[in-house]
Design an enzyme around this catalytic site. Structure first.
Site, mmCIF file in Angstrom:
data_model
loop_
_atom_site.group_PDB
_atom_site.id
_atom_site.type_symbol
_atom_site.label_atom_id
_atom_site.label_comp_id
_atom_site.label_asym_id
_atom_site.label_seq_id
_atom_site.Cartn_x
_atom_site.Cartn_y
_atom_site.Cartn_z
ATOM 1 C CD GLU A 103 22.117 62.193 58.185
ATOM 2 O OE1 GLU A 103 22.675 63.127 58.291
ATOM 3 O OE2 GLU A 103 23.141 61.351 59.206
ATOM 4 C CG ASP A 153 24.909 68.343 63.737
ATOM 5 O OD1 ASP A 153 25.859 67.709 62.557
ATOM 6 O OD2 ASP A 153 23.553 67.894 62.759
ATOM 7 C CE LYS A 157 29.342 80.542 66.025
ATOM 8 N NZ LYS A 157 29.166 81.422 64.330
ATOM 9 C CB THR A 273 32.591 57.387 62.930
ATOM 10 O OG1 THR A 273 32.725 57.971 63.858
ATOM 11 C CG2 THR A 273 31.387 56.118 63.239
ATOM 12 C CG PHE A 275 32.311 63.144 63.993
ATOM 13 C CD1 PHE A 275 32.141 64.146 62.325
ATOM 14 C CD2 PHE A 275 31.898 62.850 65.161
ATOM 15 C CE1 PHE A 275 31.531 65.324 63.685
ATOM 16 C CE2 PHE A 275 31.810 63.945 65.192
ATOM 17 C CZ PHE A 275 31.557 65.633 65.178
HETATM 18 C C1 LIG Z 1 27.595 65.063 63.501
HETATM 19 S S1 LIG Z 1 27.101 64.159 62.719
HETATM 20 C C2 LIG Z 1 27.802 62.613 63.303
HETATM 21 C C3 LIG Z 1 27.204 61.845 62.010
HETATM 22 C C4 LIG Z 1 27.759 59.715 63.041
HETATM 23 N N1 LIG Z 1 26.554 59.703 63.988
HETATM 24 C C5 LIG Z 1 29.118 59.290 62.599
HETATM 25 O O1 LIG Z 1 29.059 59.019 64.400
HETATM 26 O O2 LIG Z 1 29.822 60.078 62.323
HETATM 27 C C6 LIG Z 1 25.540 64.988 62.642
HETATM 28 C C7 LIG Z 1 24.044 63.943 61.690
HETATM 29 O O3 LIG Z 1 23.623 64.230 62.382
HETATM 30 C C8 LIG Z 1 22.378 64.445 60.701
HETATM 31 N N2 LIG Z 1 20.609 65.062 61.374
HETATM 32 C C9 LIG Z 1 21.170 66.504 62.393
HETATM 33 N N3 LIG Z 1 20.066 66.391 62.724
HETATM 34 C C10 LIG Z 1 19.288 65.131 62.593
HETATM 35 C C11 LIG Z 1 17.785 64.948 62.285
HETATM 36 N N4 LIG Z 1 16.937 65.486 62.889
HETATM 37 N N5 LIG Z 1 17.258 63.525 61.800
HETATM 38 C C12 LIG Z 1 18.169 63.045 61.273
HETATM 39 N N6 LIG Z 1 19.253 63.147 60.780
HETATM 40 C C13 LIG Z 1 20.040 64.301 61.542
HETATM 41 C C14 LIG Z 1 22.874 64.724 60.392
HETATM 42 O O4 LIG Z 1 22.659 65.324 58.807
HETATM 43 C C15 LIG Z 1 24.333 64.709 60.194
HETATM 44 O O5 LIG Z 1 24.938 63.729 59.566
#
Ligand SMILES: C[S@@+](CC[C@H](N)C(=O)[O-])C[C@H]1O[C@@H](n2cnc3c(N)ncnc32)[C@H](O)[C@@H]1O
Length: 294
Positions: A103, A153, A157, A273, A275
């Site tokens: 993360e 993420d 867009k 979760t 989310f």
């Molecule tokens: C939308 S959140 C989803 C979090 C979790 N998987 C959930 O389902 O609750 C996406 C997460 O991916 C992390 N993230 C995005 N790009 C990443 C990368 N290249 N390496 C590690 N983490 C990443 C972000 O910081 C964020 O915490």
């Protein structure tokens, strides 16, 4: 650290020429999270950096799972583990498996440490690292039994799409770290990201869809999204009057039937979760995909 403007810039890592999939958010920790980061450091993998970014990975560094966990066991790696809900839940249920959370968001990792402590887990380690770099060099080839990417993420867009994590080069590094027969599990609540994942993996040499051809037509969550138009209403991004919705390639309701399918049933090893729960509350569909490394 040099502040001399004439000093050479840091050596770029393998992925630094590419747009990263994350926004650099604050790394400051407060209260219990700060304390957890200081006191539970035995669960934090010390990743050597190759640039000043605290998410970079020195390409010469190799993660030694046996040394980090003090034992040999199957390894599950979660990319973008957020607040650690899924990984700590699974780790509690599977004490004979090692779990590594990758993360970029330090407060999320600190929260994961708090969960590790609360559940008294010994089989989880966390690493602050850009997963694209970690999979390219840090994790030894064939060392991972399951790779999880849940709700990455969405970057909905059009001009931000290139930031999405699941694309061809990421599939290559995923194939690199997975053991033969290992599984890559993905989930998203964005239909057009789900389609992108399915397309990327269909074109990836080393993967086969475990649920190839399943859930087509009316059974497909994609058909259901298209029919209901739910993403038009609750897409998460504003849909401007007179503009196409940003969340699906379709232009409206009842415009498509998904004949390809390939969607997995919901992965029952994934806890709901906060989310995912928000997505459910908004009426969004969840897309699960599972691939086997061949
Ligand atoms: C939308 S959140 C989803 C979090 C979790 N998987 C959930 O389902 O609750 C996406 C997460 O991916 C992390 N993230 C995005 N790009 C990443 C990368 N290249 N390496 C590690 N983490 C990443 C972000 O910081 C964020 O915490």
């Amino acid at each position: 650290m040099s502040t001399n403007p004439a000093a050479p810039s840091p050596t770029p890592g393998p992925h630094l020429s590419q747009p990263v999939s994350f926004v650099r958010r604050g790394s400051r920790l407060q209260g219990r999270r700060r304390q957890a980061w200081a006191e539970l450091d035995g669960f934090v993998v010390e990743v050597p950096r190759n640039t000043m970014a605290d998410t970079s990975v020195d390409p010469d560094y190799r993660f030694d799972a046996t040394a980090e966990f003090g034992r040999e066991a199957p390894l599950v790696v979660e990319v973008g583990s957020g607040l650690g809900e899924a990984i700590t839940h699974a780790a509690e249920l599977q004490p004979h498996t090692n779990f590594l959370a990758l993360e970029v968001y330090k407060p999320g990792l600190a929260q994961t440490l708090l969960r590790i402590e609360q559940k008294q887990l010994t089989n989880v380690r966390v690493a602050q690292a850009n997963a694209a770099e970690a999979l390219a060099t840090m994790l030894p080839p064939g060392s991972v039994n399951e790779l999880w990417v849940f709700f990455p993420d969405p970057w909905h867009k059009t001009r931000h799409r290139k930031r999405r994590l699941v694309k061809d080069d990421f599939a290559e590094v995923a194939a690199r770290v997975l053991a033969d027969g290992g599984l890559w599990r993905l989930a998203t609540d964005w239909s057009d990201y789900a389609v992108q994942m399915r397309d990327v993996l269909a074109g990836a040499e080393h993967f086969t869809n475990v649920h190839d051809g399943e859930r087509t037509g009316a059974e497909s969550p994609l058909t259901q999204v298209w029919e209901s138009g739910v993403e038009l209403v609750v897409g998460g991004a504003p849909v401007r009057e007179g503009k196409d919705p940003v969340s699906t390639g379709n232009t409206g309701v009842n415009e498509g039937i998904d004949t390809r399918g390939g969607w997995a049933p919901r992965f029952d090893g994934r806890i709901l979760t906060s989310f995912e729960n928000k997505a459910h509350e908004a009426g969004r569909m969840i897309f699960d995909l599972t691939y086997r490394k061949i």
